[in-house]
Design a protein around this motif. Structure first.
Motif, PDB file in Angstrom:
ATOM      1  N   VAL A   1      39.040 -13.761  60.480  1.00 51.54           N
ATOM      2  CA  VAL A   1      37.682 -13.540  59.950  1.00 51.54           C
ATOM      3  C   VAL A   1      36.644 -14.293  60.792  1.00 51.54           C
ATOM      4  O   VAL A   1      35.600 -13.732  61.138  1.00 51.54           O
ATOM      5  CB  VAL A   1      37.616 -13.984  58.465  1.00 51.54           C
ATOM      6  CG1 VAL A   1      36.185 -13.976  57.951  1.00 51.54           C
ATOM      7  CG2 VAL A   1      38.483 -13.077  57.603  1.00 51.54           C
ATOM      8  N   CYS A   2      36.932 -15.536  61.132  1.00 46.87           N
ATOM      9  CA  CYS A   2      35.955 -16.349  61.865  1.00 46.87           C
ATOM     10  C   CYS A   2      35.795 -15.908  63.311  1.00 46.87           C
ATOM     11  O   CYS A   2      34.737 -16.121  63.913  1.00 46.87           O
ATOM     12  CB  CYS A   2      36.354 -17.820  61.821  1.00 46.87           C
ATOM     13  SG  CYS A   2      36.151 -18.548  60.195  1.00 46.87           S
ATOM     14  N   THR A   3      36.848 -15.319  63.895  1.00 49.38           N
ATOM     15  CA  THR A   3      36.749 -14.926  65.312  1.00 49.38           C
ATOM     16  C   THR A   3      36.540 -13.425  65.464  1.00 49.38           C
ATOM     17  O   THR A   3      36.389 -12.942  66.586  1.00 49.38           O
ATOM     18  CB  THR A   3      38.026 -15.322  66.072  1.00 49.38           C
ATOM     19  OG1 THR A   3      39.141 -14.658  65.458  1.00 49.38           O
ATOM     20  CG2 THR A   3      38.246 -16.816  66.072  1.00 49.38           C
ATOM     21  N   SER A   4      36.564 -12.709  64.342  1.00 48.53           N
ATOM     22  CA  SER A   4      36.433 -11.238  64.335  1.00 48.53           C
ATOM     23  C   SER A   4      37.449 -10.585  65.271  1.00 48.53           C
ATOM     24  O   SER A   4      37.177  -9.559  65.894  1.00 48.53           O
ATOM     25  CB  SER A   4      35.014 -10.811  64.759  1.00 48.53           C
ATOM     26  OG  SER A   4      34.067 -11.451  63.974  1.00 48.53           O
ATOM     27  N   ASP A   5      38.610 -11.218  65.397  1.00 44.15           N
ATOM     28  CA  ASP A   5      39.664 -10.678  66.267  1.00 44.15           C
ATOM     29  C   ASP A   5      40.753 -10.097  65.355  1.00 44.15           C
ATOM     30  O   ASP A   5      41.645 -10.799  64.897  1.00 44.15           O
ATOM     31  CB  ASP A   5      40.240 -11.809  67.137  1.00 44.15           C
ATOM     32  CG  ASP A   5      41.345 -11.309  68.053  1.00 44.15           C
ATOM     33  OD1 ASP A   5      41.513 -10.091  68.153  1.00 44.15           O
ATOM     34  OD2 ASP A   5      42.041 -12.151  68.658  1.00 44.15           O
TER      35      ASP A   5
END
Lengths: 161, 322
Positions: free
Chosen positions: B99-103
């Motif tokens: 979620v935080c890295t959108s990966d």
């Protein structure tokens, strides 16, 4: 026929009931425990069905011993022959006491023989070639049920009616 | 009553027959190449028709089979919390990072746990941490905020790993079965020792170590952290006075010898369950033994794939339960 006037017969019947109920209950518990273990093994390996079935049946003998003592008691007091003997309360209590060994020992040994059978079923599950040795462990528990049966039969027969 | 596990234990006894012994592991190591190893595993029923020739799929399928058996035994899954928490917390860690890295789109989640990867990502995206088990809520929020504001992935890992160890220890303490308590104690203590060794090698601070280590009764976090600050010899010296003295000797040999000792210690902890007929112990032991078996097979396959000599593979191989 009043119960109070036949208290001796009531005690004798109670003795037969104790022998059959308690020893039968012990066998039911024992066969139930061993049956759970047997079902667990057969779920994974149905080829071991025959071996684990024998193990499961081992704790079933206490119920038969209780039944035997119950029959002897009923026969002794004449209930199986059609004419019940006139028993005084003291004689009735003696028969009740004579039935106690197989009742109590049958209940306890049936349960523990079932647990030992369940543990031995674990041996059969892992090492089927050790079936003979595995059967000896629950068979040891049987010794004490047989001793109790012997004493109950001798005691019931020894009571003078 | 103890008999409630009679069926389960007998079924586990029948299943233990197919566990790999040390001799079978030797046969696997003796296989000429990676392909022959896979064939060896498939001949012994590993994997299924859909996993043929794919090592990772075979190992994943084997892991799934463990939990399929456990579910069939109808045993309360709370008893296995000490074994499932690491995977559950891994899913949380992976979800926060995703979620935080959108990966997204990578297969980084375990599916055979209480909260799957997809559900975990939804919870983190919505910041709905209240849906998580109580032992995860605070750590999830803290790790999420830490990663979002500092972009420090290691800090996020430390927060969640510490929470996972605390959860394992608490689940062990709450368990009635001694094997679960012993396993939790061993797991947390061994994890603390690993943290101390790695922290010593990477010159981490006392504050970092105390933040990463979880309290347990067989290891003093304070003393272990101080020992780690002083050097590897001090760690060994401290461990000599604890129940993990043999681990100190393994540390002298190599890091892989120490990892091997850690896993072997767990197997030694569960070994008495081979003679237990009625409690949940043998079921828990079977799950641990199967996981250890899969880990060992993974090590061997990895060694074969990289053409490591048999002796190098053998010194990394774990002891087997049977």
């Amino acid at each position: 026929m009043s119960i109070w006037s036949n208290l001796g017969l009531v005690y004798a019947l109670l003795g037969a009931a104790v022998a059959v109920f308690l020893a039968g209950a012990g066998s039911a518990i024992g066969v139930g425990i061993a049956g759970q273990a047997a079902a667990g093994v057969v779920t994974e390996d149905p080829s071991k069905f025959a071996k684990v079935l024998i193990m499961q049946l081992l704790p079933g003998t206490q119920g038969i011993y209780g039944l035997l003592v119950g029959f002897i008691t009923l026969s002794k007091v004449g209930l199986l022959g059609g004419g019940a003997a006139a028993l005084d309360p003291q004689t009735g209590l003696l028969i009740l006491a004579a039935c106690m060994p197989i009742g109590i020992v049958g209940l306890i040994s049936g349960k523990y023989q079932g647990m030992t059978s369940a543990a031995s079923i674990g041996i059969v599950a892992k090492k089927p070639d050790q079936f003979g040795k595995a059967m000896l462990f629950p068979a040891m528990v049987e010794t004490y049920a047989i001793l109790a049966l012997l004493i109950s039969i001798l005691a019931v027969n020894a009571v003078q009616i | 009553m103890s008999e409630q596990y009679t069926y389960a234990v007998a079924r586990i006894r029948a299943l233990e027959v197919s566990l790999f012994s040390n001799a079978v592991i030797d046969q696997l190591i003796a296989c000429q190449d990676y392909g022959q190893c896979l064939q060896f595993l498939e001949e012994r029923g590993w994997g299924d028709s859909e996993t043929s020739g794919n090592a990772e799929a075979i190992l994943t399928r084997e892991e799934e089979k463990i939990w399929e058996v456990v579910r069939e035994l109808s045993i309360d899954m709370d008893n296995f919390a000490v074994l499932s928490y690491p995977k559950l917390f891994h899913n949380l860690k992976a979800a926060i990072k995703e979620v935080c890295t959108s990966d997204s789109g990578r297969h980084i989640f375990y599916d055979d746990v209480e909260i799957s990867g997809k559900e975990m990502v939804e919870i983190v995206e919505e910041k709905n941490f209240g849906k998580l088990p109580a032992s995860m809520q605070h750590a999830a929020e803290e790790a999420y905020e830490a990663l979002l504001h500092t972009r420090d992935g290691q800090l996020c890992d430390v927060i969640i790993d510490k929470a996972a160890l605390d959860a394992v220890y608490a689940a062990g303490k709450a368990a009635k079965a001694p094997i679960i308590r012993d396993y939790a104690e061993s797991t947390v203590a061994v994890a603390d020792i690993k943290i101390a060794v790695r922290s010593q090698k990477t010159a981490k601070s006392m504050e970092f170590m105390k933040r990463a280590m979880a309290e347990c009764s067989s290891i003093s976090v304070d003393q272990l952290s101080k020992a780690a600050l002083s050097g590897q010899d001090a760690i060994r010296e401290y461990l000599t006075g604890t129940a993990y003295a043999e681990g100190a000797e393994a540390l002298v040999d190599s890091p892989s010898a120490f990892e091997r000792w850690c896993d072997n210690r767990i197997i030694q902890t569960i070994s008495p369950q081979k003679y237990n007929a009625f409690t949940i112990g043998p079921v828990v032991a079977y799950v641990i033994a199967r996981q250890n078996e899969i880990k060992t097979v993974r090590i061997i396959l990895s060694g074969k794939l990289n053409d490591l000599p048999d002796d190098s593979i053998r010194e990394r191989v774990r002891e087997m339960y049977v």
